[in-house]
Design a protein around this motif. Structure first.
Motif, PDB file in Angstrom:
ATOM      1  N   ASN A  29      -2.861  -8.690   2.337  1.00  0.00           N
ATOM      2  CA  ASN A  29      -3.555  -8.117   1.196  1.00  0.00           C
ATOM      3  C   ASN A  29      -3.941  -9.210   0.211  1.00  0.00           C
ATOM      4  O   ASN A  29      -3.317 -10.272   0.154  1.00  0.00           O
ATOM      5  N   GLN A  30      -4.949  -8.922  -0.591  1.00  0.00           N
ATOM      6  CA  GLN A  30      -5.386  -9.855  -1.619  1.00  0.00           C
ATOM      7  C   GLN A  30      -4.241 -10.142  -2.594  1.00  0.00           C
ATOM      8  O   GLN A  30      -3.492  -9.253  -2.974  1.00  0.00           O
ATOM      9  N   GLY A  31      -4.103 -11.400  -2.948  1.00  0.00           N
ATOM     10  CA  GLY A  31      -3.114 -11.795  -3.938  1.00  0.00           C
ATOM     11  C   GLY A  31      -1.700 -11.953  -3.398  1.00  0.00           C
ATOM     12  O   GLY A  31      -0.780 -12.236  -4.146  1.00  0.00           O
ATOM     13  N   VAL A  32      -1.514 -11.758  -2.087  1.00  0.00           N
ATOM     14  CA  VAL A  32      -0.188 -11.899  -1.485  1.00  0.00           C
ATOM     15  C   VAL A  32      -0.104 -13.259  -0.801  1.00  0.00           C
ATOM     16  O   VAL A  32      -0.968 -13.618  -0.002  1.00  0.00           O
ATOM     17  N   LEU A  33       0.923 -14.012  -1.138  1.00  0.00           N
ATOM     18  CA  LEU A  33       1.132 -15.321  -0.534  1.00  0.00           C
ATOM     19  C   LEU A  33       1.350 -15.164   0.964  1.00  0.00           C
ATOM     20  O   LEU A  33       2.122 -14.315   1.404  1.00  0.00           O
ATOM     21  N   HIS A  34       0.639 -15.992   1.767  1.00  0.00           N
ATOM     22  CA  HIS A  34       0.771 -15.892   3.217  1.00  0.00           C
ATOM     23  C   HIS A  34       0.427 -17.231   3.865  1.00  0.00           C
ATOM     24  O   HIS A  34      -0.239 -18.062   3.281  1.00  0.00           O
ATOM     25  N   THR A  52     -13.737  -9.016   1.536  1.00  0.00           N
ATOM     26  CA  THR A  52     -13.606  -8.586   0.144  1.00  0.00           C
ATOM     27  C   THR A  52     -14.212  -7.198  -0.038  1.00  0.00           C
ATOM     28  O   THR A  52     -14.876  -6.670   0.849  1.00  0.00           O
ATOM     29  N   ASP A  53     -13.968  -6.648  -1.204  1.00  0.00           N
ATOM     30  CA  ASP A  53     -14.492  -5.330  -1.571  1.00  0.00           C
ATOM     31  C   ASP A  53     -14.048  -4.239  -0.600  1.00  0.00           C
ATOM     32  O   ASP A  53     -14.825  -3.360  -0.227  1.00  0.00           O
ATOM     33  N   VAL A  54     -12.777  -4.301  -0.207  1.00  0.00           N
ATOM     34  CA  VAL A  54     -12.204  -3.303   0.690  1.00  0.00           C
ATOM     35  C   VAL A  54     -11.578  -2.195  -0.153  1.00  0.00           C
ATOM     36  O   VAL A  54     -10.839  -2.469  -1.099  1.00  0.00           O
ATOM     37  N   ASN A  55     -11.879  -0.971   0.189  1.00  0.00           N
ATOM     38  CA  ASN A  55     -11.294   0.175  -0.501  1.00  0.00           C
ATOM     39  C   ASN A  55     -10.728   1.131   0.537  1.00  0.00           C
ATOM     40  O   ASN A  55     -11.450   1.962   1.084  1.00  0.00           O
ATOM     41  N   ALA A  56      -9.441   0.968   0.825  1.00  0.00           N
ATOM     42  CA  ALA A  56      -8.762   1.844   1.783  1.00  0.00           C
ATOM     43  C   ALA A  56      -8.123   3.002   1.021  1.00  0.00           C
ATOM     44  O   ALA A  56      -7.490   2.795  -0.017  1.00  0.00           O
ATOM     45  N   GLU A  57      -8.277   4.179   1.556  1.00  0.00           N
ATOM     46  CA  GLU A  57      -7.763   5.387   0.901  1.00  0.00           C
ATOM     47  C   GLU A  57      -6.265   5.276   0.632  1.00  0.00           C
ATOM     48  O   GLU A  57      -5.482   4.930   1.514  1.00  0.00           O
ATOM     49  N   LEU A  59      -4.696   3.135  -1.223  1.00  0.00           N
ATOM     50  CA  LEU A  59      -4.201   1.779  -1.460  1.00  0.00           C
ATOM     51  C   LEU A  59      -4.987   1.132  -2.597  1.00  0.00           C
ATOM     52  O   LEU A  59      -6.140   1.497  -2.847  1.00  0.00           O
ATOM     53  N   PRO A  60      -4.375   0.142  -3.263  1.00  0.00           N
ATOM     54  CA  PRO A  60      -5.120  -0.574  -4.310  1.00  0.00           C
ATOM     55  C   PRO A  60      -6.336  -1.294  -3.717  1.00  0.00           C
ATOM     56  O   PRO A  60      -6.397  -1.535  -2.505  1.00  0.00           O
ATOM     57  N   GLU A  67       2.450  -1.907   0.317  1.00  0.00           N
ATOM     58  CA  GLU A  67       3.470  -2.918   0.038  1.00  0.00           C
ATOM     59  C   GLU A  67       4.752  -2.581   0.792  1.00  0.00           C
ATOM     60  O   GLU A  67       5.169  -1.432   0.855  1.00  0.00           O
ATOM     61  N   GLY A  68       5.354  -3.583   1.444  1.00  0.00           N
ATOM     62  CA  GLY A  68       6.584  -3.399   2.187  1.00  0.00           C
ATOM     63  C   GLY A  68       6.381  -3.008   3.644  1.00  0.00           C
ATOM     64  O   GLY A  68       7.315  -3.023   4.426  1.00  0.00           O
TER      65      GLY A  68
END
Length: 181
Positions: A29-34, A52-57, A59-60, A67-68
């Motif tokens: 996910n965006q903003g997650v260290l990997h 980018t510009d992903v909008n999954a139902e 989810l942020p 998350e998790g």
């Protein structure tokens, strides 16, 4: 999306390491260290695509998994085709100015496929959990690759199953590792 073409090792997502191998997709996910474990960078051949510009139902924005949730998804029998698609994306991105629409369509197809693979695996585990009732182990639910009782697969699982299959079919004795030759 990070696709493992060949090799195996560890991939870190949100400060947690996950085992990865050929045919796996890692969702970040965006903003997650990997990233790959530094000692193993040269042991894994991979492709990655940033979308980018992903909008999954549910989810942020710009998130593909909750998350998790375990970020590693096996492509199973579709691994070769997924690898070819990721390779094609790589080649086409060299001329992104002229092929931007094609790259976007392929990237969207990869998103849809990854989502379908993830949902299918989760659905299979839910069905198995219902069949087993209270006997189903719930301690490893952060992982996707579980056995029929809910436990993590043993590292030697594939090797043992392969040996059993060779013997059952009366085939010439060969190790699983020997298949690569």
């Amino acid at each position: 999306l990070f696709y493992v073409c060949s090799g195996q090792g560890q991939y870190m997502v949100d400060n947690r390491y996950y085992p990865i191998g050929e045919g796996d997709i890692v969702i970040c996910n965006q903003g997650v260290l990997h990233g790959e474990e530094p000692d193993q960078v040269r042991q894994i051949r991979s492709y990655s695509v940033a979308i980018t510009d992903v909008n999954a139902e549910g989810l942020p924005p710009n998130c593909l998994i909750a998350e998790g949730e375990c970020p590693v998804v096996s492509c199973g029998q579709l691994a070769r085709q997924v690898g070819e698609t990721m390779h094609l994306l790589y080649l086409l991105s060299a001329d992104a100015g002229n092929l931007h629409a094609v790259c976007c369509s392929l990237a969207e197809a990869m998103l849809n496929l990854t989502d379908s693979l993830l949902r299918s695996r989760i659905h299979q585990q839910e069905q198995q959990r219902e069949r087993m009732g209270n006997c189903y182990y719930m301690g490893d639910q952060d992982y996707i690759c579980l056995d029929e009782t809910g436990h993590l697969l043993r590292p030697d699982y594939v090797t043992c199953k392969f040996s059993q299959l060779v013997k059952k079919r009366g085939l010439k004795k060969i190790t699983f590792h020997g298949l690569r030759h």
